[in-house]
Design an enzyme around this catalytic site. Structure first.
Site, PDB file in Angstrom:
ATOM      1  N   SER A 108       0.848  -1.187   0.000  1.00 49.11           N
ATOM      2  CA  SER A 108       0.000   0.000   0.000  1.00 49.11           C
ATOM      3  C   SER A 108       0.885   1.240   0.000  1.00 49.11           C
ATOM      4  CB  SER A 108      -0.854  -0.008   1.266  1.00 49.11           C
ATOM      5  OG  SER A 108      -1.368   1.279   1.519  1.00 49.11           O
ATOM      6  N   SER A 109       0.358   2.333  -0.542  1.00 47.86           N
ATOM      7  CA  SER A 109       1.155   3.565  -0.600  1.00 47.86           C
ATOM      8  C   SER A 109       1.415   4.145   0.794  1.00 47.86           C
ATOM      9  CB  SER A 109       0.469   4.608  -1.472  1.00 47.86           C
ATOM     10  OG  SER A 109      -0.806   4.917  -0.967  1.00 47.86           O
ATOM     11  N   CYS A 110       0.708   3.636   1.823  1.00 47.74           N
ATOM     12  CA  CYS A 110       0.947   4.167   3.178  1.00 47.74           C
ATOM     13  C   CYS A 110       2.248   3.641   3.782  1.00 47.74           C
ATOM     14  CB  CYS A 110      -0.226   3.886   4.100  1.00 47.74           C
ATOM     15  SG  CYS A 110      -0.400   2.165   4.502  1.00 47.74           S
ATOM     16  N   TYR A 137      -0.512  -0.893  10.167  1.00 48.19           N
ATOM     17  CA  TYR A 137      -0.732  -1.510   8.853  1.00 48.19           C
ATOM     18  C   TYR A 137       0.510  -1.359   7.973  1.00 48.19           C
ATOM     19  CZ  TYR A 137      -2.999  -2.143   4.260  1.00 48.19           C
ATOM     20  OH  TYR A 137      -3.345  -2.567   3.005  1.00 48.19           O
ATOM     21  N   LYS A 141       3.005  -4.127   6.191  1.00 49.68           N
ATOM     22  CA  LYS A 141       3.231  -4.189   4.738  1.00 49.68           C
ATOM     23  C   LYS A 141       4.724  -4.043   4.411  1.00 49.68           C
ATOM     24  CE  LYS A 141      -0.830  -4.993   3.103  1.00 49.68           C
ATOM     25  NZ  LYS A 141      -1.082  -6.243   2.353  1.00 49.68           N
ATOM     26  N   HIS A 180     -13.009   2.945   3.346  1.00 45.10           N
ATOM     27  CA  HIS A 180     -12.227   4.070   2.824  1.00 45.10           C
ATOM     28  C   HIS A 180     -13.173   5.183   2.375  1.00 45.10           C
ATOM     29  CE1 HIS A 180      -9.187   0.808   2.358  1.00 45.10           C
ATOM     30  NE2 HIS A 180      -8.427   1.759   2.852  1.00 45.10           N
TER      31      HIS A 180
HETATM   32  O1  GFB Z   1      -9.774   6.680   2.601  1.00 49.73           O
HETATM   33  P1  GFB Z   1      -9.432   7.044   3.999  1.00 49.73           P
HETATM   34  O2  GFB Z   1     -10.259   6.442   5.079  1.00 49.73           O
HETATM   35  O3  GFB Z   1      -7.944   6.705   4.332  1.00 49.73           O
HETATM   36  O4  GFB Z   1      -9.566   8.658   4.174  1.00 49.73           O
HETATM   37  P2  GFB Z   1      -6.472   7.285   4.054  1.00 49.73           P
HETATM   38  C1  GFB Z   1      -9.042   9.564   3.243  1.00 49.73           C
HETATM   39  C2  GFB Z   1      -9.427  10.980   3.624  1.00 49.73           C
HETATM   40  O5  GFB Z   1     -10.847  11.149   3.435  1.00 49.73           O
HETATM   41  C3  GFB Z   1      -9.142  11.365   5.089  1.00 49.73           C
HETATM   42  C4  GFB Z   1     -11.402  11.792   4.563  1.00 49.73           C
HETATM   43  O6  GFB Z   1      -8.644  12.688   5.113  1.00 49.73           O
HETATM   44  C5  GFB Z   1     -10.535  11.298   5.731  1.00 49.73           C
HETATM   45  O7  GFB Z   1     -10.650  12.147   6.855  1.00 49.73           O
HETATM   46  N1  GFB Z   1     -12.841  11.469   4.670  1.00 49.73           N
HETATM   47  C6  GFB Z   1     -13.858  12.365   4.540  1.00 49.73           C
HETATM   48  C7  GFB Z   1     -13.378  10.266   4.939  1.00 49.73           C
HETATM   49  N2  GFB Z   1     -15.035  11.771   4.766  1.00 49.73           N
HETATM   50  C8  GFB Z   1     -14.777  10.455   5.009  1.00 49.73           C
HETATM   51  C9  GFB Z   1     -15.612   9.331   5.303  1.00 49.73           C
HETATM   52  O8  GFB Z   1     -16.845   9.421   5.387  1.00 49.73           O
HETATM   53  N3  GFB Z   1     -14.983   8.133   5.468  1.00 49.73           N
HETATM   54  C10 GFB Z   1     -13.618   7.999   5.367  1.00 49.73           C
HETATM   55  N4  GFB Z   1     -13.072   6.780   5.526  1.00 49.73           N
HETATM   56  N5  GFB Z   1     -12.809   9.063   5.133  1.00 49.73           N
HETATM   57  C11 GFB Z   1      -5.933   4.821   4.528  1.00 49.73           C
HETATM   58  C12 GFB Z   1      -4.985   4.134   5.467  1.00 49.73           C
HETATM   59  O9  GFB Z   1      -5.630   6.148   4.692  1.00 49.73           O
HETATM   60  O10 GFB Z   1      -5.766   4.505   3.177  1.00 49.73           O
HETATM   61  C13 GFB Z   1      -4.710   2.741   5.091  1.00 49.73           C
HETATM   62  O11 GFB Z   1      -5.458   4.294   6.786  1.00 49.73           O
HETATM   63  C14 GFB Z   1      -4.479   2.549   3.612  1.00 49.73           C
HETATM   64  O12 GFB Z   1      -3.618   2.286   5.803  1.00 49.73           O
HETATM   65  C15 GFB Z   1      -5.567   3.179   2.822  1.00 49.73           C
HETATM   66  O13 GFB Z   1      -3.240   3.092   3.213  1.00 49.73           O
HETATM   67  C16 GFB Z   1      -5.400   3.047   1.344  1.00 49.73           C
HETATM   68  O14 GFB Z   1      -6.176   7.453   2.603  1.00 49.73           O
HETATM   69  O15 GFB Z   1      -6.208   8.494   4.893  1.00 49.73           O
END
Ligand code: GFB
Length: 316
Positions: A108-110, A137, A141, A180
């Site tokens: 993953s890119s993280c 996580y 990875k 996500h």
């Molecule tokens: O996709 P996401 O949950 O993960 O959140 P990451 C991306 C951005 O979207 C964050 C915002 O800035 C969240 O605060 N966001 C806005 C929301 N509204 C929402 C919502 O309703 N739900 C969610 N989930 N986010 C993950 C990592 O990071 O990405 C993992 O935690 C992995 O390890 C994955 O790398 C691909 O992109 O921040």
């Protein structure tokens, strides 16, 4: 890979594994063992070794993982590090022990540092601290990709590691606590439209930037790499992305329009933003001859259609 090669897709029911399976089937690969085996626990070494001993796959796509969005990563770090480490240790070691010709590990890119220079090149790995919300996580990875590398170096295996950007598409997780951002927004806008709500609440500030790749493009890229390149061509890790990012606010506007919601956006800034930007440098992959195909707008439309036709129970 011959069309009748025995190919095991670990994690064939998830977003990524199901897309790889669909693509392999469309390309005429006829000896996939994913669908026969969904009744053993990849976190249990004995069960994984028994499976490899019996099935003897020639190629392995290691797409099985415990994944989730920002809140799930932050809330359940022990589960994320345990599940992912144990799946990787068991499958990668069994692949070595039972003579798998080639394995492709999905990271993953993280894995890259929180403040890595953008776009993030493969060599920024381990150059500074990780984003705290997904450190557990990311550490798992990183362990997986290092394991592939050290097995290649010590045992002469051919295990390659790819680092995809944020993925989306059919078979995603629509649970609002653990998903996500992209599937969460599809669901939130759809439900708000159906209930005639005036506003939808989103997390964070909307300013972080993310890159999104449609999962069928990812499947095409990993099969392309599996078929044409070896560890010696790829090295420790290679990025897979689309090369463009958007702010979460821009993403929200695009999804809002595709779904047809006409109300307001409200931002809950008590929720985390996570890393400010996460754009992959995909020049190495492009040089090998791969290009993404599906635009964000088109991918969101396809995903929304899938959401509308999928079983409602999976969206709860
Ligand atoms: O996709 P996401 O949950 O993960 O959140 P990451 C991306 C951005 O979207 C964050 C915002 O800035 C969240 O605060 N966001 C806005 C929301 N509204 C929402 C919502 O309703 N739900 C969610 N989930 N986010 C993950 C990592 O990071 O990405 C993992 O935690 C992995 O390890 C994955 O790398 C691909 O992109 O921040």
């Amino acid at each position: 890979m011959k069309k009748d090669a025995k190919i095991y897709i670990a994690g064939h029911k998830g977003l990524v594994g199901s897309a790889i399976k669909r693509k392999l089937e469309n390309l005429g690969f006829s000896n996939l063992i994913a669908s026969d085996v969904d009744d053993f626990d990849l976190q249990r070494q004995v069960e994984v070794e028994q499976f490899f001993e019996k099935e003897r796959p020639e190629y392995v796509f290691l797409a099985a993982a415990k994944v989730g969005g920002i809140l799930a990563n932050k809330t359940y770090p022990a589960q994320f590090i345990y599940s992912n480490l144990s799946i990787e240790v068991n499958v990668i070691h069994a692949a070595y022990k039972y003579g798998v010709k080639k394995l492709l590990f999905l990271g993953s890119s993280c894995i890259y540092p929180k403040f890595a220079p953008q776009p993030m090149q493969e060599d920024s790995l381990l150059t500074s601290p990780l984003e705290p919300t997904n450190e557990a996580y990311a550490i798992a990875k990183i362990a997986g990709l290092k394991m592939c590398r050290y097995y290649n170096e010590q045992y002469g295996t051919n295990f390659i590691s790819v680092m995809p950007t944020n993925l989306y598409g059919p078979n995603d997780n629509y649970n609002l606590e653990t998903s996500h951002v992209l599937p969460a927004l599809i669901r939130k806008f759809h439900e708000a439209k159906m209930d005639n709500k005036p506003a939808v609440e989103l997390w964070g500030t909307g300013s972080p930037k993310r890159e999104f790749l449609y999962v069928d493009d990812l499947a095409g890229a990993v099969i392309f790499l599996m078929e044409k390149f070896d560890y010696k061509d790829i090295g420790e890790v290679i990025n897979i992305g689309c090369g463009k990012d958007v702010t979460i606010k821009e993403l929200a506007e695009t999804i809002k329009e595709s779904v047809g919601f006409t109300g307001r956006l409200e931002w809950d800034t008590s929720k985390p933003d996570g890393t400010p930007q996460k754009l992959l440098d995909i020049s190495r992959l492009k040089k090998l001859g791969w290009e993404p195909d599906v635009s964000l707008k088109k991918g969101i439309e396809k995903t929304y259609r899938d959401f509308l036709t999928g079983p409602i129970v999976e969206k709860k």
